[in-house]
Enzyme design. Structure first.
Site, PDB file in Angstrom:
ATOM      1  N   MET A 331      -2.478  -5.009  -8.932  1.00  0.00           N
ATOM      2  CA  MET A 331      -1.880  -5.069  -8.317  1.00  0.00           C
ATOM      3  C   MET A 331      -1.915  -4.472  -6.664  1.00  0.00           C
ATOM      4  O   MET A 331      -1.616  -4.783  -5.707  1.00  0.00           O
ATOM      5  CB  MET A 331      -0.292  -4.793  -8.629  1.00  0.00           C
ATOM      6  CG  MET A 331       1.135  -5.315  -7.850  1.00  0.00           C
ATOM      7  SD  MET A 331       2.835  -4.456  -8.978  1.00  0.00           S
ATOM      8  CE  MET A 331       2.594  -5.238 -10.647  1.00  0.00           C
ATOM      9  N   GLY A 332      -2.112  -3.683  -6.992  1.00  0.00           N
ATOM     10  CA  GLY A 332      -2.280  -1.911  -5.901  1.00  0.00           C
ATOM     11  C   GLY A 332      -3.202  -3.305  -4.757  1.00  0.00           C
ATOM     12  O   GLY A 332      -2.624  -2.845  -4.064  1.00  0.00           O
ATOM     13  N   TRP A 334      -3.929  -6.164  -4.136  1.00  0.00           N
ATOM     14  CA  TRP A 334      -3.182  -7.128  -4.175  1.00  0.00           C
ATOM     15  C   TRP A 334      -2.499  -6.578  -2.519  1.00  0.00           C
ATOM     16  O   TRP A 334      -2.076  -7.343  -1.728  1.00  0.00           O
ATOM     17  CB  TRP A 334      -1.784  -7.657  -5.258  1.00  0.00           C
ATOM     18  CG  TRP A 334      -1.118  -8.276  -3.859  1.00  0.00           C
ATOM     19  CD1 TRP A 334      -1.485  -9.717  -3.437  1.00  0.00           C
ATOM     20  CD2 TRP A 334       0.526  -9.003  -3.699  1.00  0.00           C
ATOM     21  NE1 TRP A 334      -0.293 -10.455  -3.020  1.00  0.00           N
ATOM     22  CE2 TRP A 334       0.487  -9.758  -3.523  1.00  0.00           C
ATOM     23  CE3 TRP A 334       0.848  -7.303  -4.442  1.00  0.00           C
ATOM     24  CZ2 TRP A 334       2.471  -9.964  -2.985  1.00  0.00           C
ATOM     25  CZ3 TRP A 334       2.804  -7.421  -3.852  1.00  0.00           C
ATOM     26  CH2 TRP A 334       3.015  -9.180  -3.381  1.00  0.00           C
ATOM     27  N   HIS A 335      -1.719  -5.571  -2.461  1.00  0.00           N
ATOM     28  CA  HIS A 335      -1.229  -5.367  -1.027  1.00  0.00           C
ATOM     29  C   HIS A 335      -1.968  -4.925  -0.120  1.00  0.00           C
ATOM     30  O   HIS A 335      -1.920  -5.480   0.628  1.00  0.00           O
ATOM     31  CB  HIS A 335      -0.331  -3.382  -1.994  1.00  0.00           C
ATOM     32  CG  HIS A 335       0.491  -4.110  -2.404  1.00  0.00           C
ATOM     33  ND1 HIS A 335       1.273  -3.398  -3.786  1.00  0.00           N
ATOM     34  CD2 HIS A 335       2.727  -4.174  -2.353  1.00  0.00           C
ATOM     35  CE1 HIS A 335       2.476  -4.255  -4.196  1.00  0.00           C
ATOM     36  NE2 HIS A 335       3.008  -4.377  -3.121  1.00  0.00           N
ATOM     37  N   GLY A 336      -3.572  -4.362  -0.816  1.00  0.00           N
ATOM     38  CA  GLY A 336      -4.631  -4.915   0.871  1.00  0.00           C
ATOM     39  C   GLY A 336      -5.522  -3.657   0.181  1.00  0.00           C
ATOM     40  O   GLY A 336      -5.325  -2.735  -0.928  1.00  0.00           O
TER      41      GLY A 336
END
Length: 406
Positions: A331-332, A334-336
């Protein structure tokens, strides 16, 4: 009239008041039909073309072309895998289909590291469309989708109220409503809820969000950097940014949900009073719910099933903790692909593992530990501060601070 048409392609969803004027005017035929218990699907498709054209024409034409190419790609992948599942069940084809669905998003994330600037594949909302696409492939594999039609799939992907930033709907729920419009009585309720949601969005995003993000946030950062009040300014920035992020994003989600309701679709809500959560697990059941539930259902649960089935770990607790770290690391990232997003993900994984450990300890010693309104309030306060600190990490503020100070 020509000047009006020339201005339309520059409208980003829900960013300017004129966008809502267009919704109010162009939705009239659809609302009238829905009040009669009918759905003007041809008119909904026309609205889709109009609003997508406004967002992806003009200076964003390259994004529009990328969107069309993306839709063709995902439709071919899903259609081919569905046809294969009618006759075969090899796991390799499933994993290949998932990778092919993820491929555009992976390239969009990685190409900037090879060449500066936005990749030619980029368009607004690509992540949320990818989540929808992967969801469909997984549910085809699980035999949950027994009747796949590319026309329904396209309408699911490009449902314009939610295309840019969610909420992330579920394919089967959406198609059920696509086929069966709400009754007159149900639509009146939806219409009232839709109007209410849009006005809540106006309050959240354009009033509270504006005050927090445009007025107070720059002041806090300025004090931290230029007034020898680093600690005070940073603390103020943490609280203001956390509240700003919530009201801005929740306001957008209200717009998306309200607009969906006006069209007769019960798009799921994205936020449910997250700052009253008494632990971090409850927070993720209230914050950006469509995204957290997607990661729970399509990443964490499947990873846990594999780890337990293959007996990778003897302890279910160890497997669960590994699953949490894998989930929030993904998830982290995925944010960037920056260090503070990775730290943000690992921080939340650590909090959830500690929360699980505390809940097990509490259950084992529940007779000795106090449990009342005061302890609940204390838990809410502690969770709020833990979340605000995580959002300070997420904001990239620390990175900016170090670069300016050193």
């Amino acid at each position: 009239m020509s000047q009006l048409l020339a201005a339309l392609p520059f409208l980003t969803p829900y960013e300017k008041p004129f966008y809502f004027v267009l919704i109010a005017v162009t939705f009239i035929p659809s609302i009238i039909a829905s009040l009669r218990g009918k759905r003007l699907l041809w008119y909904q498709n026309l609205l889709t073309v109009l609003f997508l054209w406004m967002g992806f024409a003009g200076p964003n034409i390259s994004q529009g072309i990328a969107l069309v190419a993306y839709l063709v790609w995902q439709t071919v992948v899903a259609q081919c895998y569905f046809r294969y599942r009618q006759t075969g069940n090899r796991a390799g084809w499933f994993y290949l289909s998932v990778v092919l669905s993820l491929l555009p998003m992976i390239l969009i994330k990685l190409l900037p590291f090879v060449k500066e600037g936005q990749p030619f594949l980029y368009f607004l909302g690509y992540s949320y469309l990818t989540f929808k696409s992967v969801q469909v492939v997984m549910e085809i594999r699980d035999n949950l989708i027994k009747d796949f039609r590319w026309q329904h799939y396209l309408q699911f992907l490009i449902f314009f109220p939610t295309i840019s930033s969610g909420p992330i709907d579920r394919y089967r729920r959406f198609v059920d409503e696509l086929k069966k419009p709400p009754s007159k009585e149900d639509y009146v309720i939806l219409l009232n809820k839709g109007v209410h949601a849009i006005f809540m969005g106006l309050l959240y995003k354009f009033i509270i969000g504006y005050i927090l993000g445009k007025q107070l946030l720059p002041i806090a950062q300025d004090y931290a950097l230029h007034h020898d009040m680093l600690l005070e300014g940073s603390i103020a920035y943490m609280y203001i940014y956390s509240l700003y992020l919530f009201f801005d994003f929740a306001g957008y989600s209200f717009f998306a949900v309200g607009t969906s309701y006006l069209l007769g679709y019960r798009t799921p809500m994205n936020f449910n009073k997250p700052f009253i959560s008494h632990n971090i697990k409850e927070f993720w059941n209230r914050w950006h719910m469509s995204l957290s539930f997607w990661f729970r259902d399509y990443v964490y649960m499947r990873l846990m099933f594999t780890l337990l089935k293959k007996k990778v770990f003897k302890s279910r607790i160890v497997a669960s903790n590994v699953g949490y770290f894998a989930l929030f690391l993904i998830m982290g990232i995925w944010h960037g692909l920056t260090w503070y997003y990775v730290v943000y993900g690992l921080y939340h994984a650590t909090l959830i593992c500690l929360t699980d450990a505390w809940l097990r300890f509490k259950k084992k010693h529940q007779e000795k530990l106090p449990s009342n309104r005061l302890t609940h309030a204390l838990a809410v306060v502690l969770t709020f501060h833990a979340v605000c600190f995580s959002l300070l990490i997420f904001s990239g503020y620390v990175d900016v601070l170090f670069k300016q100070l050193f």
